[in-house]
Design a protein around this motif. Sequence first.
Motif, PDB file in Angstrom:
ATOM      1  N   GLU A 131      73.584  78.742 -17.442  1.00 45.01           N
ATOM      2  CA  GLU A 131      74.704  78.098 -18.136  1.00 45.01           C
ATOM      3  C   GLU A 131      75.085  76.804 -17.434  1.00 45.01           C
ATOM      4  O   GLU A 131      75.383  75.789 -18.075  1.00 45.01           O
ATOM      5  N   GLY A 132      75.084  76.850 -16.101  1.00 42.83           N
ATOM      6  CA  GLY A 132      75.451  75.667 -15.329  1.00 42.83           C
ATOM      7  C   GLY A 132      74.499  74.513 -15.535  1.00 42.83           C
ATOM      8  O   GLY A 132      74.907  73.342 -15.504  1.00 42.83           O
ATOM      9  N   VAL A 133      73.208  74.810 -15.756  1.00 38.43           N
ATOM     10  CA  VAL A 133      72.223  73.751 -16.028  1.00 38.43           C
ATOM     11  C   VAL A 133      72.623  72.966 -17.273  1.00 38.43           C
ATOM     12  O   VAL A 133      72.497  71.736 -17.330  1.00 38.43           O
ATOM     13  N   VAL A 134      73.142  73.683 -18.285  1.00 35.24           N
ATOM     14  CA  VAL A 134      73.532  73.045 -19.543  1.00 35.24           C
ATOM     15  C   VAL A 134      74.906  72.381 -19.421  1.00 35.24           C
ATOM     16  O   VAL A 134      75.125  71.276 -19.926  1.00 35.24           O
ATOM     17  N   GLU A 135      75.821  73.038 -18.752  1.00 41.39           N
ATOM     18  CA  GLU A 135      77.182  72.510 -18.667  1.00 41.39           C
ATOM     19  C   GLU A 135      77.298  71.332 -17.708  1.00 41.39           C
ATOM     20  O   GLU A 135      78.038  70.379 -17.961  1.00 41.39           O
ATOM     21  N   ARG A 136      76.572  71.397 -16.588  1.00 45.16           N
ATOM     22  CA  ARG A 136      76.769  70.380 -15.545  1.00 45.16           C
ATOM     23  C   ARG A 136      75.473  69.794 -14.997  1.00 45.16           C
ATOM     24  O   ARG A 136      75.517  68.900 -14.157  1.00 45.16           O
ATOM     25  N   GLY A 137      74.323  70.304 -15.444  1.00 44.72           N
ATOM     26  CA  GLY A 137      73.065  69.920 -14.832  1.00 44.72           C
ATOM     27  C   GLY A 137      72.154  69.066 -15.689  1.00 44.72           C
ATOM     28  O   GLY A 137      72.603  68.191 -16.430  1.00 44.72           O
ATOM     29  N   THR A 138      70.859  69.350 -15.607  1.00 47.04           N
ATOM     30  CA  THR A 138      69.838  68.498 -16.234  1.00 47.04           C
ATOM     31  C   THR A 138      69.763  68.637 -17.747  1.00 47.04           C
ATOM     32  O   THR A 138      69.034  67.883 -18.390  1.00 47.04           O
ATOM     33  N   ALA A 139      70.503  69.604 -18.322  1.00 48.27           N
ATOM     34  CA  ALA A 139      70.440  69.805 -19.780  1.00 48.27           C
ATOM     35  C   ALA A 139      71.789  69.568 -20.439  1.00 48.27           C
ATOM     36  O   ALA A 139      72.120  70.206 -21.441  1.00 48.27           O
ATOM     37  N   ARG A 140      72.569  68.652 -19.891  1.00 48.91           N
ATOM     38  CA  ARG A 140      73.894  68.385 -20.462  1.00 48.91           C
ATOM     39  C   ARG A 140      73.811  67.899 -21.909  1.00 48.91           C
ATOM     40  O   ARG A 140      74.769  68.029 -22.665  1.00 48.91           O
ATOM     41  N   SER A 141      72.666  67.362 -22.295  1.00 51.02           N
ATOM     42  CA  SER A 141      72.524  66.820 -23.653  1.00 51.02           C
ATOM     43  C   SER A 141      72.586  67.903 -24.726  1.00 51.02           C
ATOM     44  O   SER A 141      72.776  67.585 -25.905  1.00 51.02           O
TER      45      SER A 141
ATOM     46  N   VAL B  50      73.674  76.281  -3.365  1.00 55.41           N
ATOM     47  CA  VAL B  50      72.477  76.784  -4.045  1.00 55.41           C
ATOM     48  C   VAL B  50      72.664  76.711  -5.556  1.00 55.41           C
ATOM     49  O   VAL B  50      71.724  76.379  -6.297  1.00 55.41           O
ATOM     50  N   GLN B  51      73.879  76.976  -6.027  1.00 54.62           N
ATOM     51  CA  GLN B  51      74.145  76.883  -7.462  1.00 54.62           C
ATOM     52  C   GLN B  51      73.921  75.455  -7.963  1.00 54.62           C
ATOM     53  O   GLN B  51      73.260  75.242  -8.981  1.00 54.62           O
ATOM     54  N   ARG B  52      74.449  74.490  -7.239  1.00 61.00           N
ATOM     55  CA  ARG B  52      74.281  73.100  -7.649  1.00 61.00           C
ATOM     56  C   ARG B  52      72.819  72.678  -7.533  1.00 61.00           C
ATOM     57  O   ARG B  52      72.322  71.905  -8.352  1.00 61.00           O
ATOM     58  N   MET B  53      72.146  73.189  -6.516  1.00 56.55           N
ATOM     59  CA  MET B  53      70.715  72.906  -6.346  1.00 56.55           C
ATOM     60  C   MET B  53      69.927  73.304  -7.593  1.00 56.55           C
ATOM     61  O   MET B  53      69.056  72.571  -8.065  1.00 56.55           O
ATOM     62  N   PHE B  54      70.274  74.467  -8.155  1.00 60.41           N
ATOM     63  CA  PHE B  54      69.576  74.944  -9.350  1.00 60.41           C
ATOM     64  C   PHE B  54      69.949  74.105 -10.568  1.00 60.41           C
ATOM     65  O   PHE B  54      69.097  73.782 -11.396  1.00 60.41           O
ATOM     66  N   GLU B  55      71.227  73.738 -10.663  1.00 61.23           N
ATOM     67  CA  GLU B  55      71.693  72.968 -11.819  1.00 61.23           C
ATOM     68  C   GLU B  55      71.020  71.606 -11.902  1.00 61.23           C
ATOM     69  O   GLU B  55      70.665  71.144 -12.990  1.00 61.23           O
ATOM     70  N   VAL B  56      70.847  70.951 -10.744  1.00 64.32           N
ATOM     71  CA  VAL B  56      70.223  69.623 -10.749  1.00 64.32           C
ATOM     72  C   VAL B  56      68.718  69.709 -10.552  1.00 64.32           C
ATOM     73  O   VAL B  56      68.022  68.697 -10.533  1.00 64.32           O
ATOM     74  N   SER B  57      68.198  70.947 -10.404  1.00 66.26           N
ATOM     75  CA  SER B  57      66.761  71.217 -10.296  1.00 66.26           C
ATOM     76  C   SER B  57      66.126  70.527  -9.090  1.00 66.26           C
ATOM     77  O   SER B  57      65.087  69.856  -9.197  1.00 66.26           O
ATOM     78  N   SER B  58      66.727  70.706  -7.923  1.00 60.44           N
ATOM     79  CA  SER B  58      66.161  70.136  -6.698  1.00 60.44           C
ATOM     80  C   SER B  58      64.918  70.916  -6.279  1.00 60.44           C
ATOM     81  O   SER B  58      65.011  72.083  -5.868  1.00 60.44           O
TER      82      SER B  58
ATOM     83  N   PHE C 140      59.897  77.672 -13.981  1.00 61.87           N
ATOM     84  CA  PHE C 140      59.467  78.762 -13.110  1.00 61.87           C
ATOM     85  C   PHE C 140      60.458  78.993 -11.964  1.00 61.87           C
ATOM     86  O   PHE C 140      60.441  80.050 -11.317  1.00 61.87           O
ATOM     87  N   LYS C 141      61.325  78.020 -11.719  1.00 61.63           N
ATOM     88  CA  LYS C 141      62.292  78.154 -10.629  1.00 61.63           C
ATOM     89  C   LYS C 141      63.233  79.336 -10.846  1.00 61.63           C
ATOM     90  O   LYS C 141      63.817  79.857  -9.892  1.00 61.63           O
ATOM     91  N   LEU C 142      63.385  79.749 -12.101  1.00 64.89           N
ATOM     92  CA  LEU C 142      64.201  80.926 -12.379  1.00 64.89           C
ATOM     93  C   LEU C 142      63.588  82.163 -11.732  1.00 64.89           C
ATOM     94  O   LEU C 142      64.312  83.011 -11.196  1.00 64.89           O
ATOM     95  N   ALA C 143      62.265  82.270 -11.750  1.00 63.90           N
ATOM     96  CA  ALA C 143      61.587  83.397 -11.108  1.00 63.90           C
ATOM     97  C   ALA C 143      61.751  83.334  -9.593  1.00 63.90           C
ATOM     98  O   ALA C 143      61.937  84.364  -8.927  1.00 63.90           O
TER      99      ALA C 143
END
Length: 703
Positions: free
Chosen positions: A491-501, A355-363, A308-311
Amino acid sequence: MNIKKSILLRIRLAFLVMALVAFAAILRMWNLQNSKRWQEKFTQRDIRFRKIPAQRGNIYAADGSLLATSLPYYKLAIDPTSPSDNDLKNNLDTLSKLLSVYFNENKPAFYKREILAARKAKKKFLYLSNRRVDYQTKLMMSDWPLFNIAQKKKGKKKQIAIFEPEFQRFKPFGILAARTLGYVSEQVGVGLEYTFNKALGGKDGQALFQRIAGGRWVPYNNVSYIDPTDGYDIHTTLDINIQDVAQEALYEAVMKNKADFGCVIVMDVNTGEIKAMANLGRNEDSTYTENYNYAIGDKGSTDPGSVFKLASMMALLEDKAVKITDNIDTEDGSKDFYGVRLNDVKSGGFGTITVQRMFEVSSSIGIAKLVNDRFKHNPMKFIEYLQKFGLNTPLDFQMAGEAKPYIKTPQDPTWSVTSLPWMAIGYETRISPLQMLAFYNAVANNGKMVQPIIVKAIKKADEDIQRFETIILKEKICSDTTAQILKMLLEGVVERGTARSVRNNLYKIAGKTSTSQKFRNGKYVKAYHTSFAGFFPSEKPKYSCIVVIDNPRGQNQYGGDVAAPVFRRVADKLFHQDAELQRALNLGGLPSNNFVVTHTPAYAPMLKKSYEAWGISVQSQEIDTEFAEATLNADANSVSLQKKDIKKGYMPNLKGFSLRDALFILENRGVKVRVEGQGKVYYQSVKAGRGIAIGDKVLLKLK
């Protein structure tokens, strides 16, 4: 004069008596017709009209594969009074033997005795077995002795054998999409069978039936007076191959994690067509079946969590409240909001980050602070953004049972000062997986929200009765700029964040993980609802997908470890089987200049077959080994296969291999393998080139 008067009086009396008699007769008839007692007697007559069920329509997949159909079955009976004495004498023995051999229930003497006894008692109907036979068997039995003799009585043709029809629903693919297809029984049901029951069901006919001993109604003279009208066919958008891989991947995930339930939905980004909808729920015996449609129903509608953080980010960007290059202090991983403590998943926190990194690591602290600081003086403005995004409006999906989304407002009696920051991270709301997927799909579609669709047409043979086209629910839920920024964040979530797998080298995935605590008995407990929502390839989105795994009990309990791998498996399957998608990304057919892709080592014959299926020519020298590497050269529009030497007796270099291929190599050599992680091999405990023997143990680590 007196004589005339006397005669006239007598005539008048006679007419009066006749009138009274006629009136009494009419009154009696009226009483009989309206008497409840006689009405009950009438309904118990031996012969009356009853309905003949229509044959139910078929349900098809997008490629024409049959998903559900009705097959006719018959219960065999005989009219013992119909054949002549001579026909009965000449054929009964042979018929009895055939009945005994086929049904294998009684000896020939039994059938002969029963038929003769029923004939003597002048019974017009006798079941020969409780077993039902299919249509081909019915045709065969119709040619049996005695059954193949048609009797003529009073100018009408009458069959000796009576086949009582009954249609049974059959699903050629078994449990595949079973809940989505659904069922209907006495106007109660679920899924497509229930939602489109009127079209599928057709119109019943009518025929003359006779009541026999025991109160059972059976066809009378096998004559139909009003033929039934068969139901229409339903053509869905489901892709049976995608449904298969989605359901298989989901099954392995819920089994491995001992989850309460799980669901997967795959949708076409541009059209909203549902390509797969899989649902699995845990039974009391720990098995899993499609026992509920969690994808759309109330049981699957829950706090969505971090997806929901995307919204929330969309609202902040549309309100021009933040830039992704801004810094945000996520503090030490714990923050007090109006007396209630909110913790980030990382112990010690992330500190000050963009803010970008905040979203990637889902703070959670970061996004909650941003939303609360911006909208705390006017929380309704935040709610209005969510409403603009379509998150509070039902999708009016084609299938019955869609849960109504719930977005809390300040007018709600449960609203509190913590509602705004908690809603920002996906709590205190209820949204179904399908509703959330429609929102992510809109981001992939540059802000255009389309209505999910699962039925394309209702047909009678090849004739369209009704067609369903793509419906645009909202032309724009956000600006083009906002949509592009959100794609980059995902994209950043997958490349560098919580969904790197789930990242890979061939195509990009854009998505968001989620791990939300479950709310039970008035408080949040340590049980989790995990999910992953996104789309691919993010360069040119074609498919959107959401995976939900509820209450995993295994070692892993986070969305990136539980739900995301299911997404990756489905995405890989779609990517590798879609030649058009390959060409769109310049991986075949229309490669761009200087574009080179090296495929990870794989089984050579399968690798060659895969590229040829994509329309890419394969150039290779003689490959006498089992495995090879492939290099795709843009200028040649072809691939070259090179040997990947796997010498017997020596440990090969397995870096980059899939687990399946690595196991194939090692287990064929008698080596015992222990595996950690998922994905491709990046570590092996025995170095390449060392000697290995039967019984040796090797640890492989994957990521």
